[in-house]
Design a protein around this motif. Structure first.
Motif, mmCIF file in Angstrom:
data_model
loop_
_atom_site.group_PDB
_atom_site.id
_atom_site.type_symbol
_atom_site.label_atom_id
_atom_site.label_comp_id
_atom_site.label_asym_id
_atom_site.label_seq_id
_atom_site.Cartn_x
_atom_site.Cartn_y
_atom_site.Cartn_z
ATOM 1 N N GLN A 1 0.832 -1.203 0.000
ATOM 2 C CA GLN A 1 0.000 0.000 0.000
ATOM 3 C C GLN A 1 0.870 1.259 0.000
ATOM 4 O OE1 GLN A 1 -3.403 0.039 -0.399
ATOM 5 N NE2 GLN A 1 -3.112 -2.159 -0.647
ATOM 6 N N ARG B 1 2.158 1.768 -3.515
ATOM 7 C CA ARG B 1 1.099 2.300 -4.383
ATOM 8 C C ARG B 1 0.842 3.781 -4.116
ATOM 9 N NH1 ARG B 1 -1.644 -2.666 -2.980
ATOM 10 N NH2 ARG B 1 -1.233 -4.142 -4.646
ATOM 11 N N GLU B 2 0.847 4.154 -2.846
ATOM 12 C CA GLU B 2 0.643 5.562 -2.490
ATOM 13 C C GLU B 2 1.771 6.416 -3.064
ATOM 14 O OE1 GLU B 2 -0.842 9.131 -0.884
ATOM 15 O OE2 GLU B 2 -1.889 7.228 -1.153
ATOM 16 N N GLU C 1 3.608 5.741 -5.686
ATOM 17 C CA GLU C 1 3.417 5.808 -7.142
ATOM 18 C C GLU C 1 2.320 6.811 -7.476
ATOM 19 O OE1 GLU C 1 2.606 2.834 -10.918
ATOM 20 O OE2 GLU C 1 1.826 2.265 -8.955
ATOM 21 N N SER C 2 1.224 6.779 -6.738
ATOM 22 C CA SER C 2 0.102 7.688 -6.980
ATOM 23 C C SER C 2 0.509 9.147 -6.778
ATOM 24 C CB SER C 2 -1.055 7.324 -6.048
ATOM 25 O OG SER C 2 -2.148 8.165 -6.267
ATOM 26 N N ARG C 3 1.442 9.387 -5.876
ATOM 27 C CA ARG C 3 1.933 10.749 -5.636
ATOM 28 C C ARG C 3 2.940 11.196 -6.692
ATOM 29 N NH1 ARG C 3 2.975 11.266 0.922
ATOM 30 N NH2 ARG C 3 0.907 10.568 1.550
ATOM 31 N N GLN D 1 9.454 4.629 -4.524
ATOM 32 C CA GLN D 1 8.471 3.536 -4.523
ATOM 33 C C GLN D 1 9.112 2.251 -3.993
ATOM 34 O OE1 GLN D 1 6.295 3.132 -8.316
ATOM 35 N NE2 GLN D 1 6.860 5.273 -8.706
ATOM 36 N N LYS E 1 -3.713 12.213 1.318
ATOM 37 C CA LYS E 1 -3.387 10.978 0.607
ATOM 38 C C LYS E 1 -3.666 11.183 -0.867
ATOM 39 C CE LYS E 1 -7.823 8.623 1.177
ATOM 40 N NZ LYS E 1 -8.446 7.333 1.423
ATOM 41 N N SER E 2 -3.020 10.398 -1.691
ATOM 42 C CA SER E 2 -3.183 10.517 -3.126
ATOM 43 C C SER E 2 -4.134 9.456 -3.676
ATOM 44 C CB SER E 2 -1.819 10.422 -3.815
ATOM 45 O OG SER E 2 -1.963 10.600 -5.192
ATOM 46 N N LEU E 3 -4.004 8.232 -3.175
ATOM 47 C CA LEU E 3 -4.906 7.168 -3.613
ATOM 48 C C LEU E 3 -6.304 7.397 -3.055
ATOM 49 C CD1 LEU E 3 -2.854 3.857 -3.249
ATOM 50 C CD2 LEU E 3 -3.739 4.849 -5.353
ATOM 51 N N LYS E 4 -7.291 7.131 -3.865
ATOM 52 C CA LYS E 4 -8.670 7.302 -3.405
ATOM 53 C C LYS E 4 -9.012 6.233 -2.364
ATOM 54 C CE LYS E 4 -13.422 7.412 -4.963
ATOM 55 N NZ LYS E 4 -14.364 7.204 -6.041
ATOM 56 N N TYR F 1 -7.686 2.478 -0.343
ATOM 57 C CA TYR F 1 -6.652 1.509 0.000
ATOM 58 C C TYR F 1 -7.307 0.139 0.139
ATOM 59 C CZ TYR F 1 -3.750 5.531 1.287
ATOM 60 O OH TYR F 1 -3.038 6.702 1.269
#
Length: 181
Positions: free
Chosen positions: A54, A57-58, A60-62, A69, A151-154, A156
């Motif tokens: 997680q 992924r966060e 990467e999303s940022r 990463q 947070k960047s990911l919508k 988790y």
């Protein structure tokens, strides 16, 4: 009796005198997929490997670099060799902290991250703290920080998963990131 642990891949690993050649991603992925996050104090089994995925992924999303990463994926890798202690206990055991820090740095070196900058390490720490907050909010209905971190990911994935699929996903993420370097 010597001061070693026997790893999943049958390596005699000496946590107080770690050798870079004994650090294996397969051992890290396997062990972290079986270790619980928050010392097991959550509503269901949730592994350190899931947490690390997680975090990756966060990052990467940022839009963080592949290096960050990978750093996020591996930020708790030392726990696969020395386990973990809760934050309040760890803060009061300076020798443990030194052992953990030495081992984590060696793991970063082993996988090409020995030169992470202070800014990159801060990004990794921020992602880790962000996940900590949202994990406790989702699994324990508890707010770690007074103000929820950005947070960047919508969404988790904090679902309970079997360790084999998590281990495989961890290795796949690692291999993908290593191939992008």
């Amino acid at each position: 009796m010597s001061d070693y642990i026997l790893t999943y891949s049958r390596i005699k690993f000496y946590p107080l005198e770690p050798a870079m050649g004994d650090i294996r991603i397969e051992d890290i992925a396997h062990s972290l997929s079986l270790m619980t996050r928050a010392n097991g104090h959550s509503s269901h089994f949730y592994s350190v490997a899931q947490h690390s995925l997680q975090c990756c992924r966060e990052a990467e999303s940022r839009g963080y670099s592949v290096r960050v990463q990978l750093g996020c994926l591996l930020h708790d890798a030392s726990e696969s060799y020395i386990s973990d202690l809760t934050r309040p206990v760890k803060r009061n055991l300076p020798e443990y902290f030194k052992i953990e820090e030495t081992l984590q740095k060696l793991i970063y070196v082993r996988f090409g991250l020995g030169d992470l900058t202070a800014d990159e390490l801060k990004q990794i720490e921020n992602v880790d703290d962000t996940l900590l907050h949202y994990e406790f909010a989702a699994m324990m209905d508890y707010q770690i920080f007074e103000k929820a971190p950005a947070k960047s990911l919508k969404d988790y994935d904090f679902a309970q998963r079997d360790f084999i699929s998590v281990e495989e996903e961890f290795l796949a993420a690692f291999n993908k990131l290593m191939s992008c370097r």
